[in-house]
Design a protein around this motif. Sequence first.
Motif, PDB file in Angstrom:
ATOM      1  N   CYS A 230      40.515 -31.547 -21.026  1.00  0.00           N
ATOM      2  CA  CYS A 230      39.118 -31.834 -20.860  1.00  0.00           C
ATOM      3  C   CYS A 230      38.787 -32.580 -22.015  1.00  0.00           C
ATOM      4  O   CYS A 230      39.205 -32.434 -23.040  1.00  0.00           O
ATOM      5  N   ALA A 231      37.809 -33.711 -21.692  1.00  0.00           N
ATOM      6  CA  ALA A 231      37.281 -34.297 -22.840  1.00  0.00           C
ATOM      7  C   ALA A 231      35.791 -34.354 -22.813  1.00  0.00           C
ATOM      8  O   ALA A 231      35.252 -34.086 -21.962  1.00  0.00           O
ATOM      9  N   VAL A 232      34.923 -34.485 -24.080  1.00  0.00           N
ATOM     10  CA  VAL A 232      33.595 -34.441 -24.080  1.00  0.00           C
ATOM     11  C   VAL A 232      33.445 -35.752 -24.891  1.00  0.00           C
ATOM     12  O   VAL A 232      34.115 -36.038 -25.901  1.00  0.00           O
ATOM     13  N   TRP A 233      32.178 -36.253 -24.617  1.00  0.00           N
ATOM     14  CA  TRP A 233      31.572 -37.437 -25.347  1.00  0.00           C
ATOM     15  C   TRP A 233      30.060 -37.175 -25.572  1.00  0.00           C
ATOM     16  O   TRP A 233      29.432 -36.645 -24.689  1.00  0.00           O
ATOM     17  N   GLU A 234      29.383 -38.107 -26.619  1.00  0.00           N
ATOM     18  CA  GLU A 234      28.087 -37.961 -26.598  1.00  0.00           C
ATOM     19  C   GLU A 234      27.539 -39.171 -25.914  1.00  0.00           C
ATOM     20  O   GLU A 234      28.042 -40.530 -26.039  1.00  0.00           O
ATOM     21  N   GLU A 235      26.518 -39.210 -25.194  1.00  0.00           N
ATOM     22  CA  GLU A 235      25.923 -40.595 -24.629  1.00  0.00           C
ATOM     23  C   GLU A 235      24.587 -40.813 -25.043  1.00  0.00           C
ATOM     24  O   GLU A 235      23.989 -39.825 -25.250  1.00  0.00           O
ATOM     25  N   VAL A 236      24.488 -42.055 -25.571  1.00  0.00           N
ATOM     26  CA  VAL A 236      23.458 -42.288 -26.172  1.00  0.00           C
ATOM     27  C   VAL A 236      22.417 -43.332 -25.266  1.00  0.00           C
ATOM     28  O   VAL A 236      22.969 -44.451 -24.937  1.00  0.00           O
ATOM     29  N   ASN A 237      21.290 -42.901 -24.678  1.00  0.00           N
ATOM     30  CA  ASN A 237      20.534 -43.614 -23.705  1.00  0.00           C
ATOM     31  C   ASN A 237      19.205 -43.159 -23.558  1.00  0.00           C
ATOM     32  O   ASN A 237      19.031 -42.174 -23.146  1.00  0.00           O
ATOM     33  N   PHE A 240      20.049 -38.297 -26.463  1.00  0.00           N
ATOM     34  CA  PHE A 240      21.239 -37.625 -26.524  1.00  0.00           C
ATOM     35  C   PHE A 240      21.554 -36.710 -25.391  1.00  0.00           C
ATOM     36  O   PHE A 240      20.826 -35.939 -25.169  1.00  0.00           O
ATOM     37  N   ASP A 241      22.856 -36.628 -25.108  1.00  0.00           N
ATOM     38  CA  ASP A 241      23.469 -36.046 -24.065  1.00  0.00           C
ATOM     39  C   ASP A 241      24.968 -35.864 -24.361  1.00  0.00           C
ATOM     40  O   ASP A 241      25.565 -36.881 -24.947  1.00  0.00           O
ATOM     41  N   ILE A 242      25.587 -34.507 -24.050  1.00  0.00           N
ATOM     42  CA  ILE A 242      26.987 -34.378 -24.106  1.00  0.00           C
ATOM     43  C   ILE A 242      27.653 -34.128 -22.742  1.00  0.00           C
ATOM     44  O   ILE A 242      27.108 -33.114 -22.033  1.00  0.00           O
ATOM     45  N   PHE A 243      28.329 -35.124 -22.571  1.00  0.00           N
ATOM     46  CA  PHE A 243      28.962 -35.162 -21.164  1.00  0.00           C
ATOM     47  C   PHE A 243      30.638 -34.527 -21.242  1.00  0.00           C
ATOM     48  O   PHE A 243      31.277 -34.963 -22.377  1.00  0.00           O
ATOM     49  N   MET A 244      31.056 -34.175 -20.108  1.00  0.00           N
ATOM     50  CA  MET A 244      32.456 -33.766 -19.931  1.00  0.00           C
ATOM     51  C   MET A 244      33.138 -33.863 -18.927  1.00  0.00           C
ATOM     52  O   MET A 244      32.650 -33.933 -17.640  1.00  0.00           O
ATOM     53  N   ARG A 245      34.311 -34.363 -18.891  1.00  0.00           N
ATOM     54  CA  ARG A 245      35.237 -34.538 -17.699  1.00  0.00           C
ATOM     55  C   ARG A 245      36.392 -33.660 -17.985  1.00  0.00           C
ATOM     56  O   ARG A 245      37.055 -33.635 -18.914  1.00  0.00           O
ATOM     57  N   CYS A 246      37.133 -33.198 -16.864  1.00  0.00           N
ATOM     58  CA  CYS A 246      38.303 -32.329 -16.633  1.00  0.00           C
ATOM     59  C   CYS A 246      39.132 -32.852 -15.769  1.00  0.00           C
ATOM     60  O   CYS A 246      39.024 -33.351 -14.724  1.00  0.00           O
ATOM     61  N   SER A 247      40.554 -32.668 -16.118  1.00  0.00           N
ATOM     62  CA  SER A 247      41.613 -33.164 -15.136  1.00  0.00           C
ATOM     63  C   SER A 247      42.320 -31.837 -14.946  1.00  0.00           C
ATOM     64  O   SER A 247      42.717 -31.163 -15.991  1.00  0.00           O
ATOM     65  N   PHE A 248      43.055 -31.622 -13.974  1.00  0.00           N
ATOM     66  CA  PHE A 248      43.712 -30.510 -13.680  1.00  0.00           C
ATOM     67  C   PHE A 248      45.040 -30.780 -13.146  1.00  0.00           C
ATOM     68  O   PHE A 248      46.108 -29.952 -12.748  1.00  0.00           O
ATOM     69  N   ASN A 249      45.439 -32.167 -13.384  1.00  0.00           N
ATOM     70  CA  ASN A 249      46.968 -32.738 -13.029  1.00  0.00           C
ATOM     71  C   ASN A 249      47.328 -33.516 -14.095  1.00  0.00           C
ATOM     72  O   ASN A 249      47.952 -34.688 -13.746  1.00  0.00           O
ATOM     73  N   GLY A 251      45.932 -35.272 -16.281  1.00  0.00           N
ATOM     74  CA  GLY A 251      45.431 -36.695 -16.623  1.00  0.00           C
ATOM     75  C   GLY A 251      45.512 -37.851 -15.489  1.00  0.00           C
ATOM     76  O   GLY A 251      45.195 -38.967 -15.855  1.00  0.00           O
ATOM     77  N   GLU A 252      46.247 -37.477 -14.354  1.00  0.00           N
ATOM     78  CA  GLU A 252      46.375 -38.444 -13.391  1.00  0.00           C
ATOM     79  C   GLU A 252      45.123 -38.780 -12.824  1.00  0.00           C
ATOM     80  O   GLU A 252      44.772 -40.105 -12.587  1.00  0.00           O
ATOM     81  N   ASN A 253      44.138 -37.749 -12.582  1.00  0.00           N
ATOM     82  CA  ASN A 253      43.017 -38.097 -12.170  1.00  0.00           C
ATOM     83  C   ASN A 253      41.827 -37.262 -12.766  1.00  0.00           C
ATOM     84  O   ASN A 253      42.448 -36.165 -13.125  1.00  0.00           O
ATOM     85  N   PHE A 254      40.474 -37.598 -12.847  1.00  0.00           N
ATOM     86  CA  PHE A 254      39.488 -36.508 -13.443  1.00  0.00           C
ATOM     87  C   PHE A 254      38.309 -36.406 -12.459  1.00  0.00           C
ATOM     88  O   PHE A 254      38.005 -37.067 -11.681  1.00  0.00           O
ATOM     89  N   ARG A 255      37.816 -35.054 -12.555  1.00  0.00           N
ATOM     90  CA  ARG A 255      36.789 -34.582 -11.857  1.00  0.00           C
ATOM     91  C   ARG A 255      35.465 -35.468 -12.390  1.00  0.00           C
ATOM     92  O   ARG A 255      35.418 -36.105 -13.591  1.00  0.00           O
ATOM     93  N   LYS A 256      34.558 -35.567 -11.569  1.00  0.00           N
ATOM     94  CA  LYS A 256      33.367 -36.062 -11.972  1.00  0.00           C
ATOM     95  C   LYS A 256      32.813 -35.462 -13.050  1.00  0.00           C
ATOM     96  O   LYS A 256      32.848 -34.343 -13.443  1.00  0.00           O
ATOM     97  N   GLU A 257      32.060 -36.660 -13.939  1.00  0.00           N
ATOM     98  CA  GLU A 257      31.561 -35.986 -15.360  1.00  0.00           C
ATOM     99  C   GLU A 257      30.278 -35.249 -15.074  1.00  0.00           C
ATOM    100  O   GLU A 257      29.669 -35.363 -14.127  1.00  0.00           O
ATOM    101  N   PHE A 258      29.835 -34.280 -16.095  1.00  0.00           N
ATOM    102  CA  PHE A 258      28.531 -33.458 -15.981  1.00  0.00           C
ATOM    103  C   PHE A 258      28.016 -33.331 -17.385  1.00  0.00           C
ATOM    104  O   PHE A 258      28.912 -33.304 -18.312  1.00  0.00           O
ATOM    105  N   ASN A 259      26.859 -32.985 -17.422  1.00  0.00           N
ATOM    106  CA  ASN A 259      26.120 -32.637 -18.717  1.00  0.00           C
ATOM    107  C   ASN A 259      26.760 -31.301 -19.177  1.00  0.00           C
ATOM    108  O   ASN A 259      26.269 -30.210 -18.650  1.00  0.00           O
ATOM    109  N   ALA A 260      27.410 -31.352 -20.187  1.00  0.00           N
ATOM    110  CA  ALA A 260      28.075 -29.983 -20.605  1.00  0.00           C
ATOM    111  C   ALA A 260      27.473 -28.996 -21.163  1.00  0.00           C
ATOM    112  O   ALA A 260      27.612 -27.677 -21.199  1.00  0.00           O
TER     113      ALA A 260
END
Length: 309
Positions: A230-237, A240-249, A251-260
């Motif tokens: 799982c990775a998190v990043w700060e989005e500046v627009n 400020f928001d903290i978004f997160m995406r996770c992969s369960f395989n 890193g082959e693919n990732f689920r859709k991002e969400f506001n963590a």
Amino acid sequence: MAVDAAGTLYVVWVYGGPSDFGIYFVRSTDAGGTFTAPKNISRTAESTGAFVPELAAGAVGEVIAVWLDEYEPYPGQSEQIFFTRSTDSGDTFSAPVQVSFRWTPEWSASSGPAVSTDALAQLYAGWDQGRIGAAPDVLLVASYDGGQTFSAPVNLSEGLGASGRLRIASETPSRVYAIWQMLRPRSWETMFRRSLDGGATFSELKRLSRGGHGSSIPQGIAVGRPEQVCAVWEEVNKGFDIFMRCSFNGGENFRKEFNATGRRGHFEGDIALDAAGSAYLVFGCSLRGVNPDYWWWGVCFRRSLEPLQ
């Protein structure tokens, strides 16, 4: 701060000044109840100052550290990345070794150290490094012999855009995951690559952040149960928001991002995952409600109520 497989807690920080800053280390075997006396793990005869430490722990007694230092044997050299390792829970450390490039007409200063290790003590270190007349890149090296030798650096960003803020995580067998910030045509984006062979080769670039939603700033990446990353990043627009995406395989693919964090106005986060796959977040937050006449800032915590699926 890092914790090894036995639950030993390790902490590093910068201390000193104005010309003798060093990286200091302590450990605790009782969950932070007591700590060992601080020791300088960065000191060498040639060092003129050490900064920006990063720490990782893996198997029992295994702890590694990287930091930014200046090394006098190469006159005129800019700051570079150094590495040390302990296999006895910090009783002793190896002599500091430089892992970034010496100054050449092509490469110059280094910054942004990152480090990771897995249960088999495979070690990974990364950083961003400038080029003379060109944008900086992010690079990664690997060691399969406990830091005695390192692989040739892999250029993860490949000169495709100014890059920095590298974050890495790893797991057995020989999986390495990396995120960093890259300047794209319209904004800064959080990019991802993975390696399934211990850092020898990497997948194609993948953008994790939301294109067209302002600039993003990578904050952290972590592994949980096997192939969960799982990775998190700060989005500046417009805030400020903290978004997160996770992969369960892996890193082959990732689920859709969400506001963590569940709402807007949060910044500078980080993530940890436990072996069951539950997530733990820390992030900067507004505490204005404490006193409506002042704007307060604090550190907030959030966790998942069950393992992420």
